[in-house]
Design a protein around this motif. Sequence first.
Motif, PDB file in Angstrom:
ATOM      1  N   ALA A 132      42.435 -10.673  -3.947  1.00 54.59           N
ATOM      2  CA  ALA A 132      43.813 -10.662  -4.435  1.00 54.59           C
ATOM      3  C   ALA A 132      44.657 -11.376  -3.387  1.00 54.59           C
ATOM      4  O   ALA A 132      44.164 -11.734  -2.318  1.00 54.59           O
ATOM      5  N   GLN A 133      45.937 -11.553  -3.680  1.00 51.70           N
ATOM      6  CA  GLN A 133      46.798 -12.237  -2.725  1.00 51.70           C
ATOM      7  C   GLN A 133      46.833 -11.522  -1.386  1.00 51.70           C
ATOM      8  O   GLN A 133      46.863 -12.146  -0.339  1.00 51.70           O
ATOM      9  N   SER A 134      46.789 -10.201  -1.424  1.00 49.25           N
ATOM     10  CA  SER A 134      46.947  -9.428  -0.192  1.00 49.25           C
ATOM     11  C   SER A 134      45.633  -9.057   0.491  1.00 49.25           C
ATOM     12  O   SER A 134      45.648  -8.612   1.635  1.00 49.25           O
ATOM     13  N   SER A 135      44.496  -9.217  -0.184  1.00 48.98           N
ATOM     14  CA  SER A 135      43.224  -8.828   0.438  1.00 48.98           C
ATOM     15  C   SER A 135      42.051  -9.588  -0.169  1.00 48.98           C
ATOM     16  O   SER A 135      42.105 -10.031  -1.310  1.00 48.98           O
ATOM     17  N   ARG A 136      41.004  -9.706   0.646  1.00 54.30           N
ATOM     18  CA  ARG A 136      39.759 -10.337   0.188  1.00 54.30           C
ATOM     19  C   ARG A 136      38.806  -9.246  -0.252  1.00 54.30           C
ATOM     20  O   ARG A 136      38.625  -8.253   0.452  1.00 54.30           O
ATOM     21  N   GLY A 137      38.205  -9.431  -1.410  1.00 55.60           N
ATOM     22  CA  GLY A 137      37.310  -8.402  -1.914  1.00 55.60           C
ATOM     23  C   GLY A 137      36.151  -8.979  -2.691  1.00 55.60           C
ATOM     24  O   GLY A 137      36.064 -10.187  -2.920  1.00 55.60           O
ATOM     25  N   ALA A 138      35.250  -8.080  -3.091  1.00 58.17           N
ATOM     26  CA  ALA A 138      34.073  -8.479  -3.847  1.00 58.17           C
ATOM     27  C   ALA A 138      33.729  -7.405  -4.873  1.00 58.17           C
ATOM     28  O   ALA A 138      33.945  -6.213  -4.636  1.00 58.17           O
ATOM     29  N   GLU A 139      33.227  -7.860  -6.001  1.00 62.21           N
ATOM     30  CA  GLU A 139      32.720  -6.961  -7.033  1.00 62.21           C
ATOM     31  C   GLU A 139      31.203  -7.128  -7.039  1.00 62.21           C
ATOM     32  O   GLU A 139      30.695  -8.243  -7.046  1.00 62.21           O
ATOM     33  N   HIS A 140      30.496  -6.014  -7.020  1.00 65.06           N
ATOM     34  CA  HIS A 140      29.037  -6.024  -6.951  1.00 65.06           C
ATOM     35  C   HIS A 140      28.455  -5.338  -8.178  1.00 65.06           C
ATOM     36  O   HIS A 140      28.961  -4.298  -8.608  1.00 65.06           O
ATOM     37  N   TYR A 141      27.379  -5.885  -8.683  1.00 65.75           N
ATOM     38  CA  TYR A 141      26.512  -5.190  -9.628  1.00 65.75           C
ATOM     39  C   TYR A 141      25.148  -5.184  -8.971  1.00 65.75           C
ATOM     40  O   TYR A 141      24.655  -6.243  -8.543  1.00 65.75           O
ATOM     41  N   PHE A 142      24.554  -4.017  -8.825  1.00 66.12           N
ATOM     42  CA  PHE A 142      23.243  -3.955  -8.200  1.00 66.12           C
ATOM     43  C   PHE A 142      22.381  -2.916  -8.916  1.00 66.12           C
ATOM     44  O   PHE A 142      22.890  -2.004  -9.561  1.00 66.12           O
ATOM     45  N   THR A 143      21.087  -3.116  -8.794  1.00 65.69           N
ATOM     46  CA  THR A 143      20.120  -2.239  -9.437  1.00 65.69           C
ATOM     47  C   THR A 143      19.253  -1.573  -8.388  1.00 65.69           C
ATOM     48  O   THR A 143      18.748  -2.229  -7.477  1.00 65.69           O
TER      49      THR A 143
ATOM     50  N   GLY B  83       0.779  -1.233   0.000  1.00 64.92           N
ATOM     51  CA  GLY B  83       0.000   0.000   0.000  1.00 64.92           C
ATOM     52  C   GLY B  83       0.812   1.286   0.000  1.00 64.92           C
ATOM     53  O   GLY B  83       0.242   2.366   0.061  1.00 64.92           O
ATOM     54  N   VAL B  84       2.141   1.205  -0.076  1.00 63.70           N
ATOM     55  CA  VAL B  84       2.952   2.422  -0.087  1.00 63.70           C
ATOM     56  C   VAL B  84       2.684   3.200  -1.376  1.00 63.70           C
ATOM     57  O   VAL B  84       2.499   2.622  -2.440  1.00 63.70           O
ATOM     58  N   GLU B  85       2.618   4.512  -1.250  1.00 71.10           N
ATOM     59  CA  GLU B  85       2.388   5.352  -2.418  1.00 71.10           C
ATOM     60  C   GLU B  85       3.678   5.537  -3.201  1.00 71.10           C
ATOM     61  O   GLU B  85       4.753   5.609  -2.638  1.00 71.10           O
ATOM     62  N   THR B  86       3.533   5.629  -4.505  1.00 74.35           N
ATOM     63  CA  THR B  86       4.677   5.906  -5.360  1.00 74.35           C
ATOM     64  C   THR B  86       4.848   7.421  -5.448  1.00 74.35           C
ATOM     65  O   THR B  86       3.891   8.148  -5.160  1.00 74.35           O
ATOM     66  N   PRO B  87       6.015   7.892  -5.805  1.00 74.81           N
ATOM     67  CA  PRO B  87       7.202   7.142  -6.188  1.00 74.81           C
ATOM     68  C   PRO B  87       7.992   6.672  -4.970  1.00 74.81           C
ATOM     69  O   PRO B  87       7.869   7.236  -3.885  1.00 74.81           O
ATOM     70  N   TYR B  88       8.794   5.644  -5.178  1.00 71.92           N
ATOM     71  CA  TYR B  88       9.724   5.172  -4.159  1.00 71.92           C
ATOM     72  C   TYR B  88      10.924   4.533  -4.849  1.00 71.92           C
ATOM     73  O   TYR B  88      10.867   4.219  -6.042  1.00 71.92           O
ATOM     74  N   ALA B  89      11.997   4.388  -4.093  1.00 72.94           N
ATOM     75  CA  ALA B  89      13.202   3.721  -4.599  1.00 72.94           C
ATOM     76  C   ALA B  89      13.224   2.306  -4.035  1.00 72.94           C
ATOM     77  O   ALA B  89      12.846   2.075  -2.885  1.00 72.94           O
ATOM     78  N   LEU B  90      13.667   1.381  -4.856  1.00 73.53           N
ATOM     79  CA  LEU B  90      13.624  -0.034  -4.497  1.00 73.53           C
ATOM     80  C   LEU B  90      14.916  -0.710  -4.937  1.00 73.53           C
ATOM     81  O   LEU B  90      15.341  -0.551  -6.084  1.00 73.53           O
ATOM     82  N   PHE B  91      15.548  -1.451  -4.019  1.00 67.87           N
ATOM     83  CA  PHE B  91      16.679  -2.283  -4.419  1.00 67.87           C
ATOM     84  C   PHE B  91      16.121  -3.454  -5.207  1.00 67.87           C
ATOM     85  O   PHE B  91      15.183  -4.111  -4.781  1.00 67.87           O
ATOM     86  N   ALA B  92      16.693  -3.709  -6.356  1.00 67.18           N
ATOM     87  CA  ALA B  92      16.243  -4.820  -7.196  1.00 67.18           C
ATOM     88  C   ALA B  92      17.361  -5.864  -7.226  1.00 67.18           C
ATOM     89  O   ALA B  92      17.872  -6.239  -6.182  1.00 67.18           O
ATOM     90  N   ASP B  93      17.742  -6.290  -8.394  1.00 66.90           N
ATOM     91  CA  ASP B  93      18.735  -7.357  -8.537  1.00 66.90           C
ATOM     92  C   ASP B  93      20.097  -6.963  -7.984  1.00 66.90           C
ATOM     93  O   ASP B  93      20.498  -5.803  -8.057  1.00 66.90           O
ATOM     94  N   ALA B  94      20.786  -7.954  -7.454  1.00 62.45           N
ATOM     95  CA  ALA B  94      22.162  -7.766  -6.987  1.00 62.45           C
ATOM     96  C   ALA B  94      22.962  -9.013  -7.339  1.00 62.45           C
ATOM     97  O   ALA B  94      22.442 -10.125  -7.297  1.00 62.45           O
ATOM     98  N   GLN B  95      24.201  -8.791  -7.693  1.00 58.78           N
ATOM     99  CA  GLN B  95      25.110  -9.895  -7.998  1.00 58.78           C
ATOM    100  C   GLN B  95      26.457  -9.564  -7.366  1.00 58.78           C
ATOM    101  O   GLN B  95      26.915  -8.422  -7.448  1.00 58.78           O
TER     102      GLN B  95
END
Length: 141
Positions: A57-68, A39-51
């Motif tokens: 790397a050898q010296s650090s742990r990391g992550a690459e994100h794609y999100f909508t 029932g929330v009125e528009t407009p609103y922002a919404l997190f959609a897909d995420a990957q």
Amino acid sequence: MSGSPILALRKAIIARLAANAALVDALGGAKIYDEAPRGVETPYALFADAQMRDRSAQSSRGAEHYFTLAIVTTQRGTSAALGAAQQIIDLLDDAPLALDGHALVDLRFVSLETKRDQNGRFARVAMTFRAVTEYLEPEGP
């Protein structure tokens, strides 16, 4: 071990967007959701897909994100939603966000797409971003 980098990134994004008075005004409130309440009125922002992919790397742990992130509206036309989307892009592209348990290396806007659902009631302006994060190692004893 640090918590989820996706959740840490979302928390920082919500804080940045909700702190911007012009965006909050455009949305009619700090309406930035993982799932929109019934029932929330528009407009609103919404997190959609995420990957997320490992980007360690050898010296650090990391992550690459794609999100909508999407602006959802029932207004005719998409000009107001496109305006709110541009505000989000301006606020997030190369933003220096502080993440819990992670370091943000890079955050960039990638693409924008407009869509209407099948019955034409809702329009979405979807923005895709790419982020790179690194895990912060806990302090030693």
